[in-house]
Write a protein that holds these residues in place. Structure first.
Motif, short mmCIF file in Angstrom:
data_model
loop_
_atom_site.label_atom_id
_atom_site.label_comp_id
_atom_site.label_asym_id
_atom_site.label_seq_id
_atom_site.Cartn_x
_atom_site.Cartn_y
_atom_site.Cartn_z
N HIS A 197 0.65 -1.82 -6.12
CA HIS A 197 -0.09 -1.02 -5.14
C HIS A 197 -1.15 -1.94 -4.58
N ARG A 198 -1.67 -1.63 -3.40
CA ARG A 198 -2.67 -2.56 -2.84
C ARG A 198 -3.91 -2.66 -3.72
N THR A 213 7.50 7.64 -7.77
CA THR A 213 6.54 6.66 -7.23
C THR A 213 5.37 6.43 -8.18
N ILE A 225 2.67 3.81 -7.49
CA ILE A 225 3.33 2.64 -6.89
C ILE A 225 3.27 2.83 -5.38
N GLY A 226 2.90 1.79 -4.68
CA GLY A 226 2.88 1.86 -3.21
C GLY A 226 4.27 2.18 -2.71
#
Length: 246
Positions: A197-198, A213, A225-226
């Motif tokens: 993820h960012r 996700t 999770i992105g």
């Protein structure tokens, strides 16, 4: 950079060891960060309050109060098993007793600089060869060595007052520091870490399962999770597991 604690109740001895370390550093380009402790009690207190920040302890056996053997036993009882201990003593008969605390080296006073340097180089080579790698994180209050294996995940924390605030999460603690997540992602990618993820990097060895996700960690925590990263993350985890089996 190796973090070294010199624990001796005689200032003259502490300065002598420091001088030998500086001399070795000039010859070899090995960097040492040196911290003095004037008693075993001080060193044990550091471990209780700050934690594991040293690679090497250079410790006098004969000290008033807690002696070096007692101090080392206290530190080992805190499950600090990776720090390497070098004992200095005027009395060789302590040598057998010191084996109980997993001593790496044992030097008889007066210390011969050449022997000291040989032992220190071996210690540094030992750490360089160790599979367990470390990351040094800094906060306003402390510097802390974290083993890669102990880190569950690293996450960006929103803060109005602190720029680039990060949390390093372990089983027991969450450590706050400042840094750029992408630079940690790059540095740790070959050590089983993955940016999912960012704002989150996970340690794949602590993953329990993936659920849509989200990733569920072994401690039960669920992390997002992105959306654009779901396939990449699952592929990376599959590859990681195959590598571990082999």
């Amino acid at each position: 950079m190796f973090n070294v604690a010199i624990c001796d109740d005689e200032e003259k001895q502490r300065e002598l060891v420091k001088t030998m370390l500086i001399s070795l550093s000039l010859k070899t380009n090995i960097d040492f960060q040196i911290t003095f402790f004037a008693s075993g009690e001080q060193l044990v207190s550091h471990y209780k309050n700050v934690g594991d920040t040293f690679h090497i302890l250079i410790m006098d056996v004969e000290m008033s109060g807690m002696n070096g053997i007692q101090t080392a036993k206290e530190i080992r009882n805190m499950k600090q098993l990776d720090v390497q201990i070098m004992f200095l003593t005027s009395y060789p008969e302590y040598m057998v007793e010191s084996f109980d605390v997993m001593t790496f080296q044992y030097l008889i006073k007066p210390i011969q600089p050449q022997i000291f340097e040989e032992k220190m180089i071996k210690l540094c080579q030992y750490f360089q060869a160790m599979d367990k790698k470390y990351v040094l994180i800094k906060s306003d209050y402390e510097e802390l060595l974290l083993k890669y294996d102990d880190i569950l995940w690293i996450e960006v924390m929103k803060s109005l007052t602190i720029k680039n605030k990060l949390n390093f999460v372990t089983q027991e603690h969450t450590h706050e520091t400042k840094g750029i997540l992408s630079s940690y992602a790059e540095a740790l990618k070959d050590h089983g870490f993955l940016q999912i993820h960012r704002s989150i990097i996970i340690n794949l060895m602590h993953v329990q399962k993936f659920a849509g996700t989200q990733v569920v960690m072994l401690n039960g925590s669920e992390l997002p999770i992105g959306r654009s990263k779901v396939k990449e993350v699952k592929d990376a985890y599959t590859k990681y597991m195959i590598m571990r089996i082999h």
